[in-house]
Design an enzyme around this catalytic site. Structure first.
Site, PDB file in Angstrom:
ATOM      1  N   HIS A  40       5.287   3.814  13.055  1.00  0.00           N
ATOM      2  CA  HIS A  40       5.496   3.848  11.596  1.00  0.00           C
ATOM      3  C   HIS A  40       6.616   4.849  11.350  1.00  0.00           C
ATOM      4  O   HIS A  40       6.391   6.055  11.342  1.00  0.00           O
ATOM      5  CB  HIS A  40       4.203   4.268  10.899  1.00  0.00           C
ATOM      6  CG  HIS A  40       4.301   4.324   9.403  1.00  0.00           C
ATOM      7  ND1 HIS A  40       3.682   3.401   8.595  1.00  0.00           N
ATOM      8  CD2 HIS A  40       4.930   5.181   8.570  1.00  0.00           C
ATOM      9  CE1 HIS A  40       3.928   3.696   7.324  1.00  0.00           C
ATOM     10  NE2 HIS A  40       4.687   4.784   7.292  1.00  0.00           N
ATOM     11  N   CYS A 100       8.989   8.368   0.776  1.00  0.00           N
ATOM     12  CA  CYS A 100       9.541   9.718   0.731  1.00  0.00           C
ATOM     13  C   CYS A 100      10.070  10.053  -0.658  1.00  0.00           C
ATOM     14  O   CYS A 100      11.277   9.987  -0.910  1.00  0.00           O
ATOM     15  CB  CYS A 100      10.647   9.883   1.769  1.00  0.00           C
ATOM     16  SG  CYS A 100      11.111  11.611   1.997  1.00  0.00           S
ATOM     17  N   ARG A 146       0.841  -1.212   0.000  1.00  0.00           N
ATOM     18  CA  ARG A 146       0.000   0.000   0.000  1.00  0.00           C
ATOM     19  C   ARG A 146       0.867   1.249   0.000  1.00  0.00           C
ATOM     20  O   ARG A 146       0.949   1.973  -0.979  1.00  0.00           O
ATOM     21  CB  ARG A 146      -0.940  -0.008   1.225  1.00  0.00           C
ATOM     22  CG  ARG A 146      -2.061   1.035   1.169  1.00  0.00           C
ATOM     23  CD  ARG A 146      -1.644   2.455   1.479  1.00  0.00           C
ATOM     24  NE  ARG A 146      -1.093   2.623   2.810  1.00  0.00           N
ATOM     25  CZ  ARG A 146      -0.597   3.761   3.255  1.00  0.00           C
ATOM     26  NH1 ARG A 146      -0.549   4.840   2.470  1.00  0.00           N
ATOM     27  NH2 ARG A 146      -0.087   3.853   4.471  1.00  0.00           N
ATOM     28  N   ASP A 147       1.564   1.494   1.087  1.00  0.00           N
ATOM     29  CA  ASP A 147       2.363   2.707   1.234  1.00  0.00           C
ATOM     30  C   ASP A 147       3.462   2.773   0.176  1.00  0.00           C
ATOM     31  O   ASP A 147       3.738   3.837  -0.397  1.00  0.00           O
ATOM     32  CB  ASP A 147       2.979   2.741   2.640  1.00  0.00           C
ATOM     33  CG  ASP A 147       3.532   4.103   3.018  1.00  0.00           C
ATOM     34  OD1 ASP A 147       3.648   4.962   2.136  1.00  0.00           O
ATOM     35  OD2 ASP A 147       3.857   4.304   4.193  1.00  0.00           O
TER      36      ASP A 147
END
Length: 311
Positions: free
Chosen positions: A208, A241, A14-15
């Site tokens: 997280h 990021c 997902r992330d």
């Protein structure tokens, strides 16, 4: 086999995937999730239920969830930003919903186009929906930008804790803290998680952490020392990021598992199989950079998983 000492929650599907430009074909996603499960990961965030026009990488969210819930012993998670997303996720059969609730007023508006107060009400609405549709499903409110924000800068710690408490009062089963932009340091992590656990007890949720400035593992260790036992991570450090070239975003699952296992802290994850799971990831996203010191260096000579290190 004894129960793991910590739970590693894999968020790459997902992330990670929603942070890259390319879209991984569905069949590759399913092979990757199968490989992660085979490595022993027992909680995986597999999708985000958002409009496909905004995140085409997540257009197959329901199909991915329907496959993942067939894997034995796996807790299948999905991120939902609003009630509509929660309805779709529950209909697909997820076991756990995660909601991004930003501690930064500026980030909240930029990310979900809602104020922090409106997001607490969204938590309340989704908690009610969950009770009505699937009361067995868990609901976590992840407090994003808990350690600082690229838009706002400093985020007052009192506001972080107050928001986490409000989310649990609104119906979330737990609330964790996210270092969304890689600003955290170990002293700050210890301080905030100590406060969170003092306020919420066993309803204080996961850590997280991001590795944008190289402190990801140090911050995870600091959280562990404060009693945190669930840690989000991403295979190969995928995603997290996009604005820090050359730096991994999310904490690398392989490095996090190695750190804990080398300490004698059981994760339940097979390191060799975990490293092998990088192959389906690379096949599904050819050319995408992946990170990880442990896969590059290899395991230390004489290292035996499950045996506490004497180094």
């Amino acid at each position: 086999m004894p129960a793991p000492d910590v739970l590693i929650s894999e968020v790459g599907p997902r992330d990670g995937l929603q942070s890259v430009k390319a879209t991984m074909p569905t069949e590759h996603k399913l092979r990757w999730i199968d490989a992660l499960h085979a490595a022993g990961l027992r909680e995986i965030e597999v999708a985000s239920f958002v409009p496909a026009r905004l995140l085409p990488q997540m257009a197959d969210a329901a199909e991915v969830v329907r496959h993942a819930i067939t894997l034995p012993g796996l807790t299948v998670m999905a991120l939902v930003p609003n009630r509509r997303g929660a309805e779709a996720a529950l209909a697909a059969g997820v076991h756990k919903l995660t909601m991004p609730v930003s501690a930064s007023a500026a980030h909240s508006l930029a990310n979900v186009r809602k104020t922090r107060e409106e997001m607490v009400e969204e938590v309340r609405a989704i908690a009610a929906l969950r009770r009505e549709m699937a009361p067995q499903v868990r609901l976590e409110a992840g407090i994003s930008t808990a350690f600082g924000c690229t838009l706002q800068g400093e985020v007052p710690e009192d506001e972080v804790i107050r928001l986490a408490v409000q989310c649990v009062a609104a119906g979330a089963d737990e609330s964790g803290l996210s270092d969304t932009v890689g600003y955290a340091n170990p002293a700050q992590v210890r301080r905030l998680f100590r406060r969170l656990r003092a306020e919420l007890g066993d309803r204080a949720g996961a850590a997280h952490m991001h590795n944008t400035r190289g402190l990801g593992l140090a911050n995870c260790l600091a959280a562990y020392e404060e009693g945190v036992r669930t840690f989000d991570a991403s295979l190969g450090g995928l995603g997290g990021c996009p604005y820090a070239p050359g730096a991994s975003g999310n904490v690398v699952t392989e490095d996090l598992v190695f750190m804990f296992e080398a300490m004698g802290v059981r994760t339940g994850v097979d390191l060799a199989r975990l490293i092998a799971a990088r192959a389906p990831l690379a096949a599904g996203l050819p050319g995408e950079p992946v990170y990880g010191m442990t896969p590059e260096a290899g395991l230390p000579k004489g290292f035996t998983q499950g045996k506490q290190s004497h180094v």
